[in-house]
Write an enzyme that holds these catalytic residues in place. Structure first.
Site, PDB file in Angstrom:
ATOM      1  N   LYS A 162      58.062 115.280  78.112  1.00  0.00           N
ATOM      2  CA  LYS A 162      58.880 114.079  78.280  1.00  0.00           C
ATOM      3  C   LYS A 162      58.951 113.334  76.956  1.00  0.00           C
ATOM      4  O   LYS A 162      57.922 113.021  76.345  1.00  0.00           O
ATOM      5  CB  LYS A 162      58.291 113.159  79.345  1.00  0.00           C
ATOM      6  CG  LYS A 162      59.093 111.862  79.549  1.00  0.00           C
ATOM      7  CD  LYS A 162      58.493 110.991  80.639  1.00  0.00           C
ATOM      8  CE  LYS A 162      57.326 110.162  80.163  1.00  0.00           C
ATOM      9  NZ  LYS A 162      57.738 109.019  79.292  1.00  0.00           N
ATOM     10  N   ASP A 196      63.609 110.666  78.745  1.00  0.00           N
ATOM     11  CA  ASP A 196      63.371 109.534  79.644  1.00  0.00           C
ATOM     12  C   ASP A 196      63.825 108.230  78.987  1.00  0.00           C
ATOM     13  O   ASP A 196      63.013 107.471  78.457  1.00  0.00           O
ATOM     14  CB  ASP A 196      61.874 109.483  79.981  1.00  0.00           C
ATOM     15  CG  ASP A 196      61.516 108.355  80.924  1.00  0.00           C
ATOM     16  OD1 ASP A 196      62.396 107.898  81.674  1.00  0.00           O
ATOM     17  OD2 ASP A 196      60.338 107.934  80.923  1.00  0.00           O
ATOM     18  N   LEU A 197      65.140 107.964  79.049  1.00  0.00           N
ATOM     19  CA  LEU A 197      65.686 106.754  78.426  1.00  0.00           C
ATOM     20  C   LEU A 197      66.117 105.700  79.443  1.00  0.00           C
ATOM     21  O   LEU A 197      66.426 104.569  79.064  1.00  0.00           O
ATOM     22  CB  LEU A 197      66.882 107.117  77.528  1.00  0.00           C
ATOM     23  CG  LEU A 197      66.582 108.037  76.344  1.00  0.00           C
ATOM     24  CD1 LEU A 197      67.838 108.228  75.502  1.00  0.00           C
ATOM     25  CD2 LEU A 197      65.436 107.497  75.494  1.00  0.00           C
ATOM     26  N   LYS A 198      66.184 106.063  80.711  1.00  0.00           N
ATOM     27  CA  LYS A 198      66.456 105.098  81.792  1.00  0.00           C
ATOM     28  C   LYS A 198      67.701 104.248  81.512  1.00  0.00           C
ATOM     29  O   LYS A 198      67.653 103.013  81.509  1.00  0.00           O
ATOM     30  CB  LYS A 198      65.254 104.188  82.024  1.00  0.00           C
ATOM     31  CG  LYS A 198      63.952 104.895  82.369  1.00  0.00           C
ATOM     32  CD  LYS A 198      62.834 103.877  82.595  1.00  0.00           C
ATOM     33  CE  LYS A 198      61.525 104.552  82.933  1.00  0.00           C
ATOM     34  NZ  LYS A 198      60.909 105.204  81.739  1.00  0.00           N
ATOM     35  N   HIS A 207      70.941 102.044  81.745  1.00  0.00           N
ATOM     36  CA  HIS A 207      71.375 101.039  82.732  1.00  0.00           C
ATOM     37  C   HIS A 207      72.353 100.103  82.040  1.00  0.00           C
ATOM     38  O   HIS A 207      71.969  99.238  81.264  1.00  0.00           O
ATOM     39  CB  HIS A 207      70.154 100.255  83.249  1.00  0.00           C
ATOM     40  CG  HIS A 207      70.479  99.310  84.364  1.00  0.00           C
ATOM     41  ND1 HIS A 207      69.499  98.636  85.057  1.00  0.00           N
ATOM     42  CD2 HIS A 207      71.661  98.922  84.917  1.00  0.00           C
ATOM     43  CE1 HIS A 207      70.067  97.868  85.986  1.00  0.00           C
ATOM     44  NE2 HIS A 207      71.373  98.023  85.898  1.00  0.00           N
ATOM     45  N   ASP A 208      73.648 100.315  82.300  1.00  0.00           N
ATOM     46  CA  ASP A 208      74.694  99.516  81.662  1.00  0.00           C
ATOM     47  C   ASP A 208      75.952  99.665  82.504  1.00  0.00           C
ATOM     48  O   ASP A 208      75.929 100.250  83.584  1.00  0.00           O
ATOM     49  CB  ASP A 208      74.903  99.982  80.216  1.00  0.00           C
ATOM     50  CG  ASP A 208      75.346  98.842  79.293  1.00  0.00           C
ATOM     51  OD1 ASP A 208      76.312  98.124  79.661  1.00  0.00           O
ATOM     52  OD2 ASP A 208      74.733  98.680  78.232  1.00  0.00           O
ATOM     53  N   ILE A 209      77.078  99.180  82.005  1.00  0.00           N
ATOM     54  CA  ILE A 209      78.319  99.328  82.744  1.00  0.00           C
ATOM     55  C   ILE A 209      78.690 100.814  82.789  1.00  0.00           C
ATOM     56  O   ILE A 209      78.303 101.594  81.903  1.00  0.00           O
ATOM     57  CB  ILE A 209      79.458  98.489  82.133  1.00  0.00           C
ATOM     58  CG1 ILE A 209      79.784  98.965  80.715  1.00  0.00           C
ATOM     59  CG2 ILE A 209      79.099  97.005  82.133  1.00  0.00           C
ATOM     60  CD1 ILE A 209      81.023  98.297  80.125  1.00  0.00           C
ATOM     61  N   THR A 225      56.533 103.111  88.690  1.00  0.00           N
ATOM     62  CA  THR A 225      55.219 103.246  89.317  1.00  0.00           C
ATOM     63  C   THR A 225      54.252 102.161  88.870  1.00  0.00           C
ATOM     64  O   THR A 225      53.167 102.019  89.440  1.00  0.00           O
ATOM     65  CB  THR A 225      54.606 104.632  89.014  1.00  0.00           C
ATOM     66  OG1 THR A 225      54.607 104.862  87.608  1.00  0.00           O
ATOM     67  CG2 THR A 225      55.390 105.725  89.708  1.00  0.00           C
ATOM     68  N   ARG A 277      48.457 110.424  79.299  1.00  0.00           N
ATOM     69  CA  ARG A 277      47.169 110.194  78.648  1.00  0.00           C
ATOM     70  C   ARG A 277      46.041 111.134  79.056  1.00  0.00           C
ATOM     71  O   ARG A 277      45.218 111.485  78.195  1.00  0.00           O
ATOM     72  CB  ARG A 277      46.752 108.730  78.864  1.00  0.00           C
ATOM     73  CG  ARG A 277      47.526 107.769  77.964  1.00  0.00           C
ATOM     74  CD  ARG A 277      47.380 106.317  78.378  1.00  0.00           C
ATOM     75  NE  ARG A 277      48.172 106.017  79.565  1.00  0.00           N
ATOM     76  CZ  ARG A 277      48.370 104.801  80.036  1.00  0.00           C
ATOM     77  NH1 ARG A 277      47.829 103.758  79.430  1.00  0.00           N
ATOM     78  NH2 ARG A 277      49.111 104.609  81.108  1.00  0.00           N
TER      79      ARG A 277
END
Length: 231
Positions: A34, A61-63, A65-67, A117, A209
């Site tokens: 990741k 994994d950039l998540k 979230h925008d228009i 999480t 980790r």
């Protein structure tokens, strides 16, 4: 016997640390890793090219979230990198998720973040003003992701069975917050062991980790891989 790879979270701040970590493993050991915000923003697309050159699989994994238009355009860029999986926030809505899938195309998996999480039910109600239960919120987001045509969601292993029931067994559940028995849970609120995650139906697990900060990362990885693949 099934053979699946736990996804290793490369939560390192520099390219050099990633190289040093990956060089610990045999060239024959093809990993699933990741790449998160810190590493991608520090190094850029070069980190993806390097990891792919070693034959490893990548969850970016950039998540996003925008228009919808912005997310679709960003996904068109990411689609050219050859990543195997990436994600958006389900909170962005069905239209945004559909646009993300259209921009990414069919070569990579697209999943949605439900609730992080690290989020407790108290925090969700206070900060997000969502007054349902945490599980209800996660299942609702999963159903919306399925409606948008996504491949699955990021969720706690504790919600996997509910999501599968609500969306179908083929809808993927990727679960971070995985810790081997007896390990420190860190900042995660909802955690589970690799074996328990398998038993409950998780399709992918993410471990950071307990592997990357281990005195012997290769041995730690192999132990978790064995637990993940145990019948």
């Amino acid at each position: 016997m099934r053979e699946q790879r736990p996804i290793i979270a490369l939560d390192f701040p520099s390219f050099e640390e990633v190289k040093a970590f990956l060089h610990l493993f045999s060239k024959q050991e093809k990993l699933y890793v990741k790449v998160g915000m810190e590493l991608y923003y520090a190094v850029g697309p070069e980190i993806i090219t390097y990891i792919k050159s070693l034959g490893h699989s990548i969850f970016l994994d950039l998540k996003l979230h925008d228009i919808p238009n912005t997310v679709e355009s960003a996904m068109r860029v990411l689609s050219k990198l050859g990543v195997d999986m990436t994600n958006v926030h389900a909170a962005g809505g069905v239209e945004m998720m559909r646009s993300a899938k259209q921009g990414l195309g069919q070569e990579a998996l697209l999943i949605a973040v439900t609730q992080l999480t690290s989020t407790s039910e108290e925090q969700m109600r206070d900060y997000q003003n969502i007054q349902s239960s945490l599980q209800d919120s996660v299942v609702h987001y999963a159903k919306k992701a399925r409606e948008a045509g996504l491949d699955g969601v990021v969720c706690s292993a504790q919600e996997v069975a509910l999501i599968k029931e609500a969306t179908g067994k083929d809808f993927l559940c990727l679960t971070p917050g995985i810790r081997p028995s007896g390990a420190d849970v860190g900042d995660q609120k909802r955690v589970m062991t690799p074996f328990d995650a398998y038993q409950i139906g998780s399709d992918y697990i993410v471990v950071g980790r307990p592997i990357t900060q281990s005195d012997d990362p290769v041995a730690a990885y192999q132990q978790i891989k064995e637990e993940w693949n145990a019948e």
